[in-house]
Design an enzyme around this catalytic site. Structure first.
Site, PDB file in Angstrom:
ATOM      1  N   ASP A  96       5.824  -1.626  33.922  1.00  6.04           N
ATOM      2  CA  ASP A  96       4.961  -2.191  32.880  1.00  6.04           C
ATOM      3  C   ASP A  96       5.558  -3.478  32.322  1.00  6.04           C
ATOM      4  OD1 ASP A  96       3.275  -2.691  30.756  1.00  6.04           O
ATOM      5  OD2 ASP A  96       3.760  -0.870  29.640  1.00  6.04           O
ATOM      6  N   ASP A 101       0.084  -8.420  32.396  1.00  8.01           N
ATOM      7  CA  ASP A 101       0.502  -7.062  32.044  1.00  8.01           C
ATOM      8  C   ASP A 101       0.191  -6.100  33.181  1.00  8.01           C
ATOM      9  OD1 ASP A 101       1.095  -4.624  30.938  1.00  8.01           O
ATOM     10  OD2 ASP A 101      -0.288  -4.771  29.256  1.00  8.01           O
TER      11      ASP A 101
END
Length: 432
Positions: A111, A308
């Site tokens: 992430d 992201d």
């Protein structure tokens, strides 16, 4: 390229089920923004009393209002907490990482929107850690050391959280062994964290947003650089995010990360386009001052975006969102889904080319990724949605699947080349 460096294959998370509203709620929680479009979810105020605890009551101290994510169940109903069934962690793919001595493999969500490396651990209640996860047992690793006095806690906008203790151990990421890497052991997990997240998370954002207290810890990439695990000329990692829809394309939909090198096969002879990143908020953030919808160029003065990998959707401002769905026949905003939807039988020819600027050059979303999930009633939930009152775009997998992304930490820049995916399948996604 060093001989110990290799691709880290992304594997589908078997617990993940595509849902537009659930993914959107996850983003509301993660980034704590207020929606600007109508729907059941909103950030409301909740009064909390701070003071000394008596028997079943609070006394002394002060009351304060905390902003929390809430849900309206009907037009006249009082708002309440967001049910656990309304959300899931947005980890559609997971990556294997080996931790400890002897090494044990954990499937983690990589992430770039967070900076913690946390794991399911034996410190959790038995019912939580036996729910199909690989669990880290510090007593079974001879190289583990507890970090006295350090704790961690991730809190989401609905009040859910994950927390626990901190230690160090050896972490093997794609052939790189990071010595004494801080790992965060989950001791408490809200339902939202415990379900569908794999075995934990490996944050690839900048260490300034790491949640360990009293002192934040270095991220795996920061330690790779500090320990000279990767060449000085390649203090970077890359993401090549494929899809089952790409199985007939030249790359067959492969999906992987690399650390310490750029995969030349993925680069495919193209020159990488780089732009500086602003990491003042801890994110991979860059200027994104234009967008295109079909032949329409849209100027977005002062706009920025973050890349992201922990997010499936792309979120942009309301005016750009409206322009995108105005270009799709039959598209509309659905208040109940809190998102834009369009007819599931929409053909490729009726989908616009949507491009986002990366520091002076635009990169297009694959048309097939404009369709995110089944929305019912022969409609599809769109892969691009409203960012609410956020001041920057969030470019997740919907956009990242169209490029080979280079996160160059050593040079503080983000790079991109176009993926070669000539075939497009606009059907409603049924999996990854």
């Amino acid at each position: 390229m060093a001989s110990n460096l290799t691709r880290i294959k992304r594997v589908p998370n078997p617990k993940y089920q595509r849902s537009g509203p659930k993914s959107y709620v996850h983003l509301l929680n993660k980034y704590k923004f207020s929606p600007t479009k109508p729907g059941p979810y909103f950030l409301g105020g909740r009064v909390q009393q701070k003071g000394k605890h008596g028997v079943g009551k609070l006394f002394g101290g002060k009351a304060h209002v905390q902003r929390v994510l809430q849900k309206k169940s009907g037009t006249d109903a009082q708002p309440g907490d967001v049910p656990a069934d309304d959300q899931q962690n947005d980890s559609e793919y997971l990556c294997p990482v080996t931790i400890g001595t002897p090494g044990k493999t954990f499937n983690l969500d990589f992430d770039t929107g967070s900076a913690d490396l946390w794991l399911f651990s034996t410190e959790l209640p038995k019912a939580t850690r036996t729910s199909g996860h690989n669990v880290f047992d510090p007593k079974k690793s001879s190289s583990f050391k507890m970090t006295s006095g350090s704790t961690w806690k991730i809190s989401y906008g609905d009040g859910s959280n994950a927390s626990g203790n901190v230690g160090t151990d050896n972490v093997n990421v794609g052939g790189l062994v990071i010595k004494n890497q801080s790992i965060e052991l989950a001791k408490q997990l809200s339902t939202q964290f415990a379900s569908g997240v794999g075995d934990g998370l490996l944050g690839l954002a900048f260490g300034s947003i790491n949640t360990v207290t009293p002192k934040p810890v270095a991220t795996p990439v920061e330690n790779m650089i500090a320990q000279s695990d990767i060449p000085k000329a390649s203090e970077l990692f890359t993401a090549y995010l494929g899809s089952y829809k790409d199985k007939n394309d030249p790359d067959h939909g492969i999906s992987f990360y690399t650390f310490g090198y750029i995969d030349e096969t993925a680069r495919a002879g193209q020159e990488v386009w780089y732009t500086p990143v602003d990491n003042s908020q801890g994110f991979w953030q860059f200027k994104s001052t234009t967008a295109s919808v079909g032949s329409k160029k849209i100027t977005r003065a002062g706009n920025t975006a973050i890349a992201d990998t922990g997010t499936t959707l792309a979120l942009v401002d309301d005016s750009l969102c409206q322009a995108i769905y105005d270009a799709i026949p039959g598209a509309k905003y659905d208040d109940q889904q809190q998102g834009y939807v369009f007819p599931s039988n929409t053909t490729v020819d009726n989908l616009p080319v949507v491009s986002f600027d990366v520091g002076g050059k635009e990169f297009a979303v694959q048309k097939e990724d404009l369709a995110f999930a089944d929305a019912g009633n022969s409609m599809t939930y769109g892969g691009i949605q409203s960012r609410g009152d956020l001041t920057f775009d969030i470019l997740g997998d919907t956009w990242l699947k169209a490029i080979y992304a280079i996160f160059d930490q050593g040079n503080q820049r983000f790079g991109a080349v176009v993926r070669n995916d000539p075939t497009q399948d606009p059907s409603v996604p049924t999996g990854q």
